[in-house]
Every structure is written in C-alpha cells, then in structure tokens.
Design a protein around this motif. Structure first.
Motif, mmCIF file in Angstrom:
data_model
loop_
_atom_site.group_PDB
_atom_site.id
_atom_site.type_symbol
_atom_site.label_atom_id
_atom_site.label_comp_id
_atom_site.label_asym_id
_atom_site.label_seq_id
_atom_site.Cartn_x
_atom_site.Cartn_y
_atom_site.Cartn_z
ATOM 1 N N THR A 23 0.577 -0.998 -0.208
ATOM 2 C CA THR A 23 0.196 -0.120 -0.033
ATOM 3 C C THR A 23 1.139 1.518 -0.032
ATOM 4 N N SER A 24 0.015 2.222 -0.744
ATOM 5 C CA SER A 24 1.263 3.791 -0.739
ATOM 6 C C SER A 24 -0.174 4.505 -0.231
ATOM 7 N N GLN A 25 -1.040 4.277 0.531
ATOM 8 C CA GLN A 25 -1.753 5.167 1.185
ATOM 9 C C GLN A 25 -1.066 5.560 2.512
ATOM 10 N N ASP A 26 -0.426 7.564 3.023
ATOM 11 C CA ASP A 26 -0.040 7.593 3.855
ATOM 12 C C ASP A 26 -0.440 9.291 3.101
ATOM 13 N N PHE A 27 0.520 10.405 4.141
ATOM 14 C CA PHE A 27 0.353 11.710 4.356
ATOM 15 C C PHE A 27 1.216 11.881 2.008
ATOM 16 N N MET A 28 0.397 13.652 2.116
ATOM 17 C CA MET A 28 1.044 13.538 1.544
ATOM 18 C C MET A 28 2.460 14.331 1.651
ATOM 19 N N ASN A 29 2.397 14.950 2.538
ATOM 20 C CA ASN A 29 3.485 16.398 3.222
ATOM 21 C C ASN A 29 3.260 15.994 4.684
ATOM 22 N N ASN A 54 0.306 21.187 0.132
ATOM 23 C CA ASN A 54 -0.750 19.793 1.257
ATOM 24 C C ASN A 54 -0.574 19.704 2.210
ATOM 25 N N THR A 55 -0.768 20.641 2.946
ATOM 26 C CA THR A 55 -1.021 21.061 4.120
ATOM 27 C C THR A 55 -1.383 22.499 3.897
ATOM 28 N N ARG A 56 -3.790 23.148 5.065
ATOM 29 C CA ARG A 56 -3.732 23.870 4.579
ATOM 30 C C ARG A 56 -4.443 24.463 6.488
ATOM 31 N N ALA A 57 -4.102 25.240 6.033
ATOM 32 C CA ALA A 57 -4.652 26.290 7.711
ATOM 33 C C ALA A 57 -5.532 26.793 8.209
ATOM 34 N N PHE A 58 -6.849 27.013 8.897
ATOM 35 C CA PHE A 58 -7.720 27.929 8.979
ATOM 36 C C PHE A 58 -8.074 27.750 10.563
ATOM 37 N N GLY A 59 -9.392 28.665 10.843
ATOM 38 C CA GLY A 59 -9.555 28.208 11.556
ATOM 39 C C GLY A 59 -9.926 29.814 11.977
ATOM 40 N N SER A 60 -9.619 30.130 13.088
ATOM 41 C CA SER A 60 -10.614 31.997 13.987
ATOM 42 C C SER A 60 -9.278 32.299 14.607
#
Length: 306
Positions: A23-29, A54-60
């Motif tokens: 399997t190659s399923q994992d996090f991209m970064n 491949n990482t997105r920040a969000f929140g208040s």
C-alpha cells in the motif's frame, strides 16, 4: 451500581497488525518538509498555505507557524521542519487548525493506524483529530489528545481508528478554552491495518504501566453474538443495549486510550441497565465490553457524534 473512573492514560496490550502489503496510502507531506524553506512564526493562513504543500491552515486564530531546527524553536522530530498551531483566549476563544492531505481517500469502514509527534509550545493545548472531506474543515473528530499528555519533549501518539467517511484529509485542531496555548506537530504517518481489532491501541514514546488486571482483561477472548448490540449508532450519547434473551453480568465502556469511562456490575438487587449515557463524554469512538451471565463476552464499537 454505576461506577465512573477517570484515568490520565492507559495502554492496551494488543499486538500491532501489519499494514497492507504494497500500500502507498500515507500523507503527502506528513513531515512538512515540502515548504518554502522560510521560518514563519504567527504568519497569516494565506502565507502559510502558500508555503507548505498539501497542508492547509484555517480556523479563527489564523496565526500558524512553520519552522525548522534552525529557527531557534527546538529541533524537528522527523526531518528538519515542523508546524505549530495554537489557541488564544484573549477577547474570546480562537483556535488554529490544519488539514493534511492523503495520497488516497480513506475507505469508509476500513481500520487505519495514525501516528504523529507532538510537544507543547509554552502551554499545551488539546489536540482534536478528525476525518474531513474538505481541506478547510475540521471534519468528524474521532480522537482528542489531552494536553496533560503533551510535554516539552516530543511524544509519539499512535491511534487506530475506523474511517467514518471517504475523506482525503486528516484535520488537527488546537483547543484549550482555559488559556493561551499551543503545540508543535511533526511526523504524521498513516496506513491501513492488515488485521482489524475490536480495540484501539494508543502508545507514547515512553510506555505507560498497565496493571495486571487490565492486561488480563484485554487478553481475554472476545466472543461474538449477532443478537447483542447497541443502537442508535452513531448517536449523540444515549445508546440502547439490545441483549435479546441474554442476561449481562457486566458492561464496561472504554475510550480510545483504553481508559475506563463507565462500569456497570450486576447485583441481585440491580441488573445491568439496558441503556448507557455518554452524552457528557467527548465525541469519538468508544468500546463497550459486555459479559454474559452464562459466560462469554462481546465487544462493540459505538460512536458519539454531535
């Protein structure tokens, strides 16, 4: 009689299953090495998202960090870079979150092993981990790492969970309503497990001592009985226990850390109740172990969702 116990942390003694071969399923970064190579402290979410792939920040709160071992905030655990998210309570509770993109979407109903490292940033925050179908949503929270378990040195957390949806993102949110707090994060890894379990194993870098009684309980054989179940599942916390013609001698509820959350032992005056109430517990997955009067046990997964 109902007995409720709260333990800081416990380790379930169950063997780790092997990942699916090939399997190659994992996090991209997952180690955050793919970035613009800039030390960014309290940056804007737009600048963070432009620099960290491949990482997105969000929140208040909107002040995430991306730093390396050369930025004077300590050394990374995996590679040379790590990220920071925080909660700020000045003028109202505001929190940061990130989503990490997977190479392949989760498969609903499949069991996975998720591992990552965390350490506190002055004061630790709780870490809420979820499964998301979008890159800017916290998604369905399935596990919360308590701030009490996060220290000044990197600690490793390994969580087994069953996918609740087919999302392609794991979300991570800092949450501490009591004080300004934050955590550093690094080394996210994920893979399906070859042999699913009825329990979740969580471990830290330094193993936690387990009592002989708990170890014995976890090693006992779990019987299967199609007639025994809990419904509705998921629910907001109230579950009806359906035992058909079986009479229960005990009913025990564990959270995903293996911590005893609720225990009911039958007595001549008081049988095991036909309903359990987890409405005051955190959302996520729990495990209900039911023992029959005539012998045998069955363990069922339930999900508290709000």
């Amino acid at each position: 009689m109902k007995h409720i116990h709260f333990l800081r942390t416990a380790l379930l003694l169950v063997p780790m299953a092997l990942p699916f071969a090939g399997t190659s399923q994992d996090f991209m970064n997952g180690s955050f090495e793919q970035n613009g190579k800039l030390c960014l402290i309290n940056t804007s979410t737009s600048v963070f998202n432009a620099n960290v792939k491949n990482t997105r920040a969000f929140g208040s709160y909107k002040k995430p960090d991306i730093v390396s071992s050369d930025c004077n905030y300590g050394t990374a655990k995996d590679g040379n870079w790590f990220v920071g998210i925080a909660t700020n309570v000045n003028g109202g509770i505001r929190s940061e979150a990130i989503t990490l993109e997977l190479t392949q979407p989760l498969v609903k109903g499949t069991q996975y092993s998720l591992t990552f490292f965390a350490r506190l940033h002055t004061v630790a925050a709780n870490i809420e981990v979820g499964q998301s179908v979008a890159d800017s949503l916290a998604g369905q929270i399935f596990y919360t790492v308590s701030a009490d378990n996060i220290g000044s040195e990197w600690s490793e957390f390994t969580i087994r969970f069953t996918a609740l949806n087919d999302g392609k993102y794991i979300s991570v949110r800092a949450n501490n309503p009591n004080s300004n707090s934050g955590v550093w994060l690094d080394g996210f890894k994920l893979h399906p497990v070859f042999q699913p379990d009825n329990v979740v194993m969580t471990s830290k870098t330094v193993p936690v001592k387990v009592t002989a009684d708990n170890a014995t309980q976890k090693k006992e054989a779990v019987t299967t009985s199609a007639q025994i179940g809990l419904f509705p599942n998921p629910s907001e916390g109230i579950f009806k226990v359906n035992t058909e013609d079986e009479e229960l001698s005990s009913l025990i509820v564990y959270n995903m850390l293996g911590t005893l959350v609720e225990e009911h032992i039958a007595t001549p005056e008081q049988p095991v109740p036909d309903q359990i109430d987890l409405s005051e517990q955190q959302p996520g997955m729990y495990f209900v172990e039911m023992a029959m009067v005539g012998g045998g046990k069955v363990t069922r997964r339930i999900i508290v969702a709000r």
